[in-house]
Design a protein around this motif. Structure first.
Motif, short mmCIF file in Angstrom:
data_model
loop_
_atom_site.label_atom_id
_atom_site.label_comp_id
_atom_site.label_asym_id
_atom_site.label_seq_id
_atom_site.Cartn_x
_atom_site.Cartn_y
_atom_site.Cartn_z
N THR A 120 0.53 3.55 -3.36
CA THR A 120 -0.09 4.86 -3.18
C THR A 120 0.80 5.95 -3.77
O THR A 120 0.32 6.85 -4.48
N ARG A 121 2.08 5.85 -3.53
CA ARG A 121 3.01 6.84 -4.06
C ARG A 121 3.20 6.69 -5.57
O ARG A 121 3.12 7.68 -6.31
N GLY A 138 -0.05 7.48 -7.50
CA GLY A 138 -0.34 8.90 -7.39
C GLY A 138 0.51 9.75 -8.31
O GLY A 138 0.12 10.86 -8.67
N ARG A 182 0.80 -1.23 0.00
CA ARG A 182 0.00 0.00 0.00
C ARG A 182 0.84 1.29 0.00
O ARG A 182 0.58 2.19 -0.83
N ASN A 207 -7.38 0.30 -5.73
CA ASN A 207 -6.51 0.12 -6.90
C ASN A 207 -6.27 -1.35 -7.26
O ASN A 207 -5.21 -1.70 -7.79
#
Length: 266
Positions: free
Chosen positions: A83-84, A87, A79, A127
């Motif tokens: 997420t990074r 994004g 995660r 995602n």
């Protein structure tokens, strides 16, 4: 063609217990999906996953595709990284949940819990690629060690072939899975499968990173070189919870114990 595969073990998790007589699993903590073997990360594991993200988000070339075991501890581990990456418009934008990367459970005369489904995972994880069709399904009655190696060979062959054929031309794949699967994956990718499965060769520390680079050939499994063997230098706690086969992974006896450790023909 795909050039690099990073394989990471999930971070430090909480525990479950098994009564081998009844075949009943019991979780020591509440699990995200209600499945007793779907143990979440511990607080320490959550911190490991953040340190892992600092490493994976800065590799060059960067990650183009992400695959995960269906167990929550693997998705939790990924995660902070995804997420990074997602994004920033990197990493492919979706996690492909591959059941062929599931936890290894030894052959038994009872059924092991079914790995979580996409439907069970989506309330807790974002995602996920809901259109992805898994390549393999581990048997609920468990596996011999030889069968685990065959499962990982089939799964990785399918993953590599799919990425080779992807018009987006991904070069780097990231896979999150479990200890036994990592050992088997290292062996089938390099083609270095020992006669004795108990051999201590490929490592699998919690949140450790293994890196495999493709040789010049066009093959899939057996055509890779190991450049990192469960590297943990980026983790503040260093190498933790190493694991290796010991020849006693099955819950039932076999007529010839050597059959359990016989190298597969891959």
């Amino acid at each position: 063609m795909l050039e690099i595969i990073y394989i990471v073990r999930h971070a430090f998790r909480t525990n479950w217990s098994l009564d081998p007589i009844s075949g009943i699993y019991t979780s020591t903590t509440r699990t995200p999906t209600g499945i007793p073997t779907d143990a979440p990360l511990s607080a320490h594991g959550v911190e490991q996953s953040k340190e892992l993200a600092d490493f994976l988000c800065n590799v060059e070339p960067g990650v183009d595709a992400v695959y995960s075991s269906p167990f929550s501890r693997c998705l939790q581990t990924l995660r902070p990284t995804t997420t990074r990456l997602f994004g920033q418009g990197k990493g492919g934008g979706k996690i492909r949940v591959e059941r062929g990367l599931s936890e290894f459970f030894g052959r038994a005369d009872f059924l092991h819990p079914t790995p979580p489904s996409i439907r069970q995972l989506t309330p807790n994880f974002e995602n996920l690629d809901e259109n992805y069709e898994p390549l393999c399904e581990p048997p609920l009655g468990g596996e011999m060690i030889r069968e685990l190696h065959e499962r990982l060979s089939n799964t990785l062959n399918g993953v590599i072939t799919a990425l080779d054929d992807d018009p987006r031309q991904p070069k780097v794949a990231l896979i999150c899975t479990h200890a036994a699967a990592i050992i088997a994956a290292g062996r089938v990718l390099t083609g270095e499968i020992p006669e004795d499965f108990d051999t201590d060769d490929f490592q699998c520390y919690t949140a450790g990173v293994s890196k495999f680079s493709r040789k010049k050939g066009n093959g899939t499994v057996g055509d890779w070189t190991c450049e990192l063997n469960s590297d943990t230098t980026f983790l503040s706690g260093g190498a933790e919870r190493g694991w290796h086969f010991n020849g006693e992974e099955s819950f039932i006896a076999f007529p010839d114990p050597a059959d359990e450790r016989q190298s597969p023909k891959l």
